[in-house]
Design a protein around this motif. Structure first.
Motif, PDB file in Angstrom:
ATOM      1  N   ILE A   1       0.879  -1.177   0.000  1.00 32.33           N
ATOM      2  CA  ILE A   1       0.000   0.000   0.000  1.00 32.33           C
ATOM      3  C   ILE A   1       0.911   1.220   0.000  1.00 32.33           C
ATOM      4  O   ILE A   1       1.808   1.337   0.827  1.00 32.33           O
ATOM      5  CB  ILE A   1      -0.950   0.008   1.213  1.00 32.33           C
ATOM      6  N   MET A   2       0.678   2.104  -0.965  1.00 35.00           N
ATOM      7  CA  MET A   2       1.583   3.226  -1.168  1.00 35.00           C
ATOM      8  C   MET A   2       0.853   4.560  -1.128  1.00 35.00           C
ATOM      9  O   MET A   2      -0.249   4.659  -1.678  1.00 35.00           O
ATOM     10  CB  MET A   2       2.264   3.094  -2.526  1.00 35.00           C
ATOM     11  N   PRO A   3       1.459   5.568  -0.505  1.00 35.66           N
ATOM     12  CA  PRO A   3       0.873   6.907  -0.578  1.00 35.66           C
ATOM     13  C   PRO A   3       0.918   7.426  -2.015  1.00 35.66           C
ATOM     14  O   PRO A   3       1.878   7.165  -2.742  1.00 35.66           O
ATOM     15  CB  PRO A   3       1.788   7.756   0.312  1.00 35.66           C
ATOM     16  N   VAL A   4      -0.126   8.126  -2.428  1.00 36.59           N
ATOM     17  CA  VAL A   4      -0.150   8.760  -3.743  1.00 36.59           C
ATOM     18  C   VAL A   4       0.453  10.156  -3.564  1.00 36.59           C
ATOM     19  O   VAL A   4      -0.052  10.941  -2.771  1.00 36.59           O
ATOM     20  CB  VAL A   4      -1.592   8.874  -4.294  1.00 36.59           C
ATOM     21  N   PRO A   5       1.541  10.450  -4.275  1.00 35.21           N
ATOM     22  CA  PRO A   5       2.183  11.759  -4.113  1.00 35.21           C
ATOM     23  C   PRO A   5       1.222  12.923  -4.310  1.00 35.21           C
ATOM     24  O   PRO A   5       0.413  12.923  -5.237  1.00 35.21           O
ATOM     25  CB  PRO A   5       3.268  11.755  -5.201  1.00 35.21           C
ATOM     26  N   ASN A   6       1.301  13.867  -3.409  1.00 42.25           N
ATOM     27  CA  ASN A   6       0.535  15.122  -3.464  1.00 42.25           C
ATOM     28  C   ASN A   6      -0.976  14.948  -3.392  1.00 42.25           C
ATOM     29  O   ASN A   6      -1.714  15.855  -3.769  1.00 42.25           O
ATOM     30  CB  ASN A   6       0.890  15.907  -4.734  1.00 42.25           C
ATOM     31  N   GLN A   7      -1.466  13.798  -2.921  1.00 45.20           N
ATOM     32  CA  GLN A   7      -2.913  13.609  -2.825  1.00 45.20           C
ATOM     33  C   GLN A   7      -3.376  13.309  -1.409  1.00 45.20           C
ATOM     34  O   GLN A   7      -4.576  13.349  -1.144  1.00 45.20           O
ATOM     35  CB  GLN A   7      -3.373  12.504  -3.780  1.00 45.20           C
ATOM     36  N   GLY A   8      -2.466  12.959  -0.520  1.00 45.19           N
ATOM     37  CA  GLY A   8      -2.866  12.649   0.851  1.00 45.19           C
ATOM     38  C   GLY A   8      -3.752  11.425   0.961  1.00 45.19           C
ATOM     39  O   GLY A   8      -4.589  11.323   1.851  1.00 45.19           O
ATOM     40  N   LYS A   9      -3.586  10.488   0.030  1.00 45.44           N
ATOM     41  CA  LYS A   9      -4.366   9.250   0.004  1.00 45.44           C
ATOM     42  C   LYS A   9      -3.414   8.098  -0.309  1.00 45.44           C
ATOM     43  O   LYS A   9      -2.256   8.307  -0.616  1.00 45.44           O
ATOM     44  CB  LYS A   9      -5.454   9.311  -1.046  1.00 45.44           C
ATOM     45  N   VAL A  10      -3.953   6.891  -0.273  1.00 39.81           N
ATOM     46  CA  VAL A  10      -3.151   5.719  -0.621  1.00 39.81           C
ATOM     47  C   VAL A  10      -3.706   5.060  -1.882  1.00 39.81           C
ATOM     48  O   VAL A  10      -4.814   5.364  -2.324  1.00 39.81           O
ATOM     49  CB  VAL A  10      -3.115   4.681   0.529  1.00 39.81           C
ATOM     50  N   GLN A  11      -2.912   4.151  -2.420  1.00 40.91           N
ATOM     51  CA  GLN A  11      -3.357   3.326  -3.535  1.00 40.91           C
ATOM     52  C   GLN A  11      -2.821   1.921  -3.331  1.00 40.91           C
ATOM     53  O   GLN A  11      -1.854   1.722  -2.613  1.00 40.91           O
ATOM     54  CB  GLN A  11      -2.880   3.886  -4.870  1.00 40.91           C
ATOM     55  N   LYS A  12      -3.490   0.966  -3.951  1.00 39.26           N
ATOM     56  CA  LYS A  12      -3.077  -0.430  -3.860  1.00 39.26           C
ATOM     57  C   LYS A  12      -3.645  -1.196  -5.042  1.00 39.26           C
ATOM     58  O   LYS A  12      -4.560  -0.744  -5.709  1.00 39.26           O
ATOM     59  CB  LYS A  12      -3.542  -1.061  -2.548  1.00 39.26           C
ATOM     60  N   CYS A  13      -3.093  -2.363  -5.271  1.00 41.92           N
ATOM     61  CA  CYS A  13      -3.587  -3.231  -6.334  1.00 41.92           C
ATOM     62  C   CYS A  13      -5.010  -3.676  -6.013  1.00 41.92           C
ATOM     63  O   CYS A  13      -5.296  -4.108  -4.900  1.00 41.92           O
ATOM     64  CB  CYS A  13      -2.683  -4.457  -6.463  1.00 41.92           C
TER      65      CYS A  13
END
Length: 145
Positions: free
Chosen positions: A105-117
């Protein structure tokens, strides 16, 4: 449940899975327009060196620590057992990033959220684009019980 499995000995470290992932989740129908000249943020990342490379992606754990740690309810398991993210509910606390044992699980740069598969369930491809685009079949999508 079908999951993405990795045959590390076959991974070339070519990073094509990253590009396929970024394209599949871009929402743009043309790969060149989606990726050319842009910083990509794939949901799979190839780690390693010249001797051994391996992709890191969500393992869709049976007992996901990320789901248990998510304070906003943004992470949940669907009826098939896949760990899904509702980005609208994500408050950017990044507790799930710390809780994930594989670093998927990775932070999305400049969005203050995460992303994942999300196994490409929520995009136009309907199957994992990283698996489909792996030239050496280091990634497979199958049910191993």
């Amino acid at each position: 449940m079908k999951r993405i499995f990795i045959n590390e000995e076959w991974c070339l470290g070519c990073h094509l899975c990253e590009y396929q992932c970024a394209y599949a989740n871009s929402g743009i129908d043309d790969m060149v327009k989606a990726l050319k000249g842009k910083e990509i943020h794939p949901r799979i990342v190839v780690e390693g060196d010249n001797n051994r490379s391996f992709p890191i992606n969500c393992r869709h754990c049976l007992e996901p620590l990320c789901v248990k740690s998510c304070i906003s309810g943004a992470l949940s398991k669907n009826k098939d057992g896949a760990v899904m993210l509702d980005a609208e509910k994500c408050v950017g606390c990044f507790t799930c990033v710390s809780a994930c044992p594989v670093g998927a699980i990775m932070p999305v740069p400049n969005q203050g959220k995460v992303q994942k598969c999300q196994l490409c369930i929520d995009n136009q491809f309907g199957e994992p684009a990283c698996v489909k685009g792996c030239p050496n079949r280091a990634l497979v999508y199958e049910d191993r019980g």
